[in-house]
Design a protein around this motif. Sequence first.
Motif, short mmCIF file in Angstrom:
data_model
loop_
_atom_site.label_atom_id
_atom_site.label_comp_id
_atom_site.label_asym_id
_atom_site.label_seq_id
_atom_site.Cartn_x
_atom_site.Cartn_y
_atom_site.Cartn_z
N SER A 25 0.87 -1.18 0.00
CA SER A 25 0.00 0.00 0.00
C SER A 25 0.90 1.22 0.00
CB SER A 25 -0.87 -0.03 1.27
OG SER A 25 -1.16 1.28 1.70
N THR A 26 0.63 2.18 -0.86
CA THR A 26 1.49 3.37 -0.91
C THR A 26 1.37 4.18 0.39
OG1 THR A 26 -0.23 4.55 -2.11
CG2 THR A 26 1.53 3.55 -3.42
N ASN A 27 0.19 4.17 1.01
CA ASN A 27 0.05 4.86 2.30
C ASN A 27 0.98 4.23 3.34
OD1 ASN A 27 -2.10 6.42 1.25
ND2 ASN A 27 -3.12 6.42 3.25
N GLN A 49 -0.64 -2.37 -6.23
CA GLN A 49 -0.69 -2.51 -4.78
C GLN A 49 -1.23 -3.92 -4.47
OE1 GLN A 49 -1.57 1.60 -2.55
NE2 GLN A 49 -3.33 0.84 -3.66
N GLY A 52 -3.89 -2.82 -1.17
CA GLY A 52 -4.37 -1.44 -1.15
C GLY A 52 -5.47 -1.29 -0.11
N ARG A 53 -5.40 -0.22 0.65
CA ARG A 53 -6.35 -0.03 1.74
C ARG A 53 -7.38 1.04 1.40
NH1 ARG A 53 -4.28 2.08 6.16
NH2 ARG A 53 -2.20 2.64 5.41
N GLY A 54 -8.64 0.75 1.75
CA GLY A 54 -9.72 1.71 1.54
C GLY A 54 -10.32 2.15 2.85
N GLN A 55 -11.38 2.92 2.78
CA GLN A 55 -12.10 3.34 3.98
C GLN A 55 -12.72 2.12 4.66
OE1 GLN A 55 -12.39 6.47 5.13
NE2 GLN A 55 -11.36 7.51 3.44
N TRP A 60 -8.67 -1.75 -1.38
CA TRP A 60 -8.80 -0.96 -2.61
C TRP A 60 -8.23 -1.81 -3.73
CZ3 TRP A 60 -11.56 3.03 -4.13
CH2 TRP A 60 -11.27 3.62 -5.36
N PHE A 70 -1.67 6.29 -5.47
CA PHE A 70 -0.51 7.01 -4.95
C PHE A 70 -0.84 7.71 -3.64
CE2 PHE A 70 -1.62 11.45 -6.07
CZ PHE A 70 -2.66 11.25 -6.98
N LYS A 121 -18.45 5.14 -8.62
CA LYS A 121 -17.28 5.71 -7.95
C LYS A 121 -16.04 5.67 -8.84
CE LYS A 121 -14.62 5.03 -3.70
NZ LYS A 121 -14.74 4.67 -2.26
N GLY A 124 -11.27 7.29 -4.71
CA GLY A 124 -11.46 7.33 -3.26
C GLY A 124 -10.21 7.87 -2.58
N LEU A 125 -10.40 8.41 -1.40
CA LEU A 125 -9.30 9.00 -0.62
C LEU A 125 -9.15 8.30 0.71
CD1 LEU A 125 -10.27 12.78 -0.80
CD2 LEU A 125 -8.93 11.45 -2.41
N ILE A 143 -4.62 8.34 -2.64
CA ILE A 143 -5.62 8.53 -3.69
C ILE A 143 -5.63 7.32 -4.62
CG2 ILE A 143 -6.28 9.97 -5.68
CD1 ILE A 143 -4.93 12.33 -4.24
N GLY A 144 -6.80 6.78 -4.82
CA GLY A 144 -6.98 5.72 -5.81
C GLY A 144 -7.92 6.24 -6.88
C1 BTN Z 1 -11.79 4.43 -0.32
O1 BTN Z 1 -12.13 3.43 0.29
O2 BTN Z 1 -12.56 5.05 -1.02
C2 BTN Z 1 -10.38 4.95 -0.17
C3 BTN Z 1 -9.47 4.33 -1.18
C4 BTN Z 1 -8.06 4.84 -1.11
C5 BTN Z 1 -7.14 4.04 -2.00
C6 BTN Z 1 -5.77 4.63 -2.12
S1 BTN Z 1 -4.82 3.85 -3.37
C7 BTN Z 1 -3.40 4.68 -2.84
C8 BTN Z 1 -3.43 4.69 -1.34
N1 BTN Z 1 -2.85 3.50 -0.79
C9 BTN Z 1 -3.75 2.74 -0.17
O3 BTN Z 1 -3.52 1.63 0.36
N2 BTN Z 1 -4.95 3.30 -0.21
C10 BTN Z 1 -4.89 4.59 -0.88
#
Ligand code: BTN
Length: 254
Positions: A25-27, A49, A52-55, A60, A70, A121, A124-125, A143-144
């Motif tokens: 995950s870039t975060n 990723q 990748g992590r989301g809300q 993600w 990124f 969608k 997402g942030l 940001i994805g």
């Molecule tokens: C959402 O759930 O809407 C938020 C999604 C955010 C995804 C981005 S992709 C780049 C960054 N790294 C992650 O692991 N998550 C965010």
Amino acid sequence: MRAPLKQPETLFIGQHCIWLEECASTNTYLAQMPQEGIWEGTCVLAHNQTAGRGQRNNRWEAAPHQNLTFSIFLKPKFLEAKHGHFLTLAVALGLADALTVYNIADSRIKWPNDLMLGSKKLAGLLIESHLQQNMMQSAIVGIGLNVNQMDFMHHEAISLAQYTGRHYDLSALFARLAEHLEKRYLQLKKQEFQQLTDDYHGLLFGLNETRLFRDVQQNTNFEAKVLGINSEGALMLQTQETVRLFFSKEVVWL
Ligand code: BTN
């Protein structure tokens, strides 16, 4: 051979970029870097990723090499913690602004931080911030953005390519995003909260419409008209009885 990377015309956002072929995950990658040594505006981008992590602890999902995933390292030390939600507004607006360069003027921001095209969608942030006392210290803005991907497992997702039928150069698109995100960030630095709020309302998904929501705490569904956000960033919903206020994660759009 890949096309050369485009340098954004910015003061700091995107001036230092780390393009990774793959990371979890870039975060997380940015969070694990020694924070003292990172320039403000440094971006970590991944072609893929693996986690990748989301809300709300969601994943993600984004197909490799087809999208932008990124994270940006920021130091909004000028921002009081109680104004932290304005960072979300600024970033969401920056994304929407950048799309207008590509003649996409009809994206909408679904409170609190999804970017929509129609009812689907697009982006997402995930903003993870670090506070000290009552001030923001640093923030990792993840940001994805769905760009060239043509199929999604989730039918509520959409990409720019699906919407316009065009293919996008990821590096050029990233440069435009960096430029517009920086403009909004500088507006935030000048504490232009009213302008940011007005612009956010101009793009707010469902504004003045009656929609179905779920109250997360009470586990109940209800209909309400979307009135906008208040100065604390809470969503104001008009039910038949009263105006209800919800902070992020307290309510879900159905
Ligand atoms: C959402 O759930 O809407 C938020 C999604 C955010 C995804 C981005 S992709 C780049 C960054 N790294 C992650 O692991 N998550 C965010």
